[in-house]
Scaffold this active site. Structure first.
Site, PDB file in Angstrom:
ATOM      1  N   TYR A   6     -31.360   7.032 -30.579  1.00  0.00           N
ATOM      2  CA  TYR A   6     -31.422   5.567 -30.578  1.00  0.00           C
ATOM      3  C   TYR A   6     -31.137   4.976 -31.950  1.00  0.00           C
ATOM      4  O   TYR A   6     -30.602   3.865 -32.045  1.00  0.00           O
ATOM      5  CB  TYR A   6     -32.763   5.094 -30.015  1.00  0.00           C
ATOM      6  CG  TYR A   6     -32.767   5.137 -28.517  1.00  0.00           C
ATOM      7  CD1 TYR A   6     -32.311   4.058 -27.769  1.00  0.00           C
ATOM      8  CD2 TYR A   6     -33.168   6.284 -27.840  1.00  0.00           C
ATOM      9  CE1 TYR A   6     -32.275   4.106 -26.389  1.00  0.00           C
ATOM     10  CE2 TYR A   6     -33.132   6.343 -26.461  1.00  0.00           C
ATOM     11  CZ  TYR A   6     -32.689   5.251 -25.736  1.00  0.00           C
ATOM     12  OH  TYR A   6     -32.632   5.318 -24.368  1.00  0.00           O
ATOM     13  N   HIS A  61     -38.987  -7.453 -44.377  1.00  0.00           N
ATOM     14  CA  HIS A  61     -39.500  -6.745 -45.547  1.00  0.00           C
ATOM     15  C   HIS A  61     -40.431  -5.635 -45.060  1.00  0.00           C
ATOM     16  O   HIS A  61     -41.520  -5.440 -45.596  1.00  0.00           O
ATOM     17  CB  HIS A  61     -40.250  -7.699 -46.473  1.00  0.00           C
ATOM     18  CG  HIS A  61     -39.388  -8.754 -47.101  1.00  0.00           C
ATOM     19  ND1 HIS A  61     -39.882  -9.674 -47.998  1.00  0.00           N
ATOM     20  CD2 HIS A  61     -38.078  -9.044 -46.974  1.00  0.00           C
ATOM     21  CE1 HIS A  61     -38.911 -10.492 -48.380  1.00  0.00           C
ATOM     22  NE2 HIS A  61     -37.803 -10.118 -47.770  1.00  0.00           N
TER      23      HIS A  61
END
Length: 213
Positions: A121, A96
């Site tokens: 990335y 979360h």
């Protein structure tokens, strides 16, 4: 030490690191990992990442029946959907984390490409991230939504909820979800500033050489 014991300790260690850095608060978030027999180790429901007892991590058999440990996370439909549709998935992580959640609630976020290709990335570890609609936590429909992607995405962003990433193992899944959170942070920091995104040609080259788990 058995391989299962080592995996339990690795889950607890990585979860504690995520918690210590504020990437998932309170008792939120969950991690699962596939066992050689087809079963899973899953963080328990209502457990804080900052205080996981490796011995109490839930163990499910290949039929997804709990056989030991505390009751597993209520988000099991989400986890099992990734394992069912992505043969390479050895672990699934769900957080979360604040920046990813913030990105999930903005109306301008692209549902097909929720995390913009700002860095190499992000593309290498995540591929394209699908924004799924809001579901009540634990709703089996979340699993149905992931199954509907037919294994084509390793990462999703649940609207008003948080990110979920599948990887080849626990470390890969955790590192990838950290990359998602950092890229979401960059996206929010550069919103409205016309940042230079990676080009389609650069993205294709990265995807060909470094396919997301």
């Amino acid at each position: 030490m058995t391989p299962e014991t080592r995996l339990r300790e690795e889950i607890a260690r990585l979860a504690a690191s995520l918690f210590a850095r504020g990437l998932t608060p309170g008792a939120s978030g969950n991690i699962s990992a596939r066992l050689p027999d087809g079963g899973l180790l899953v963080t328990p429901t209502g457990a804080s990442f900052g205080a996981l007892d490796p011995a109490r991590i839930s163990r499910l058999d290949a039929a997804m029946t709990p056989v030991s440990g505390d009751p597993p996370t209520k988000e099991m439909p989400l986890h099992t959907a990734f394992y069912a549709t992505r043969r390479s998935a050895g672990a699934v992580a769900h957080l979360h984390s604040a920046h990813a959640v913030a990105l999930s609630v903005l109306p301008e976020t692209d549902p097909e490409d929720a995390v913009p290709p700002l860095t190499a990335y992000a593309v290498m570890k995540l591929g394209r991230v699908k924004l799924l609609p809001y579901f009540m936590p634990g709703d089996p429909a979340m699993g149905d939504a992931v199954r509907g992607l037919a294994g084509k995405r390793s990462a999703v962003l649940l609207a008003n909820h948080g990110p979920v990433v599948a990887g080849r193992d626990v470390e890969a899944a955790v590192f990838a979800i950290e990359e998602l959170e950092e890229t979401a942070k960059l996206a929010l920091l550069t919103r409205g500033l016309s940042p230079r995104l990676l080009t389609p040609e650069q993205i294709a080259a990265l995807g060909a050489r470094f396919p997301a788990d």
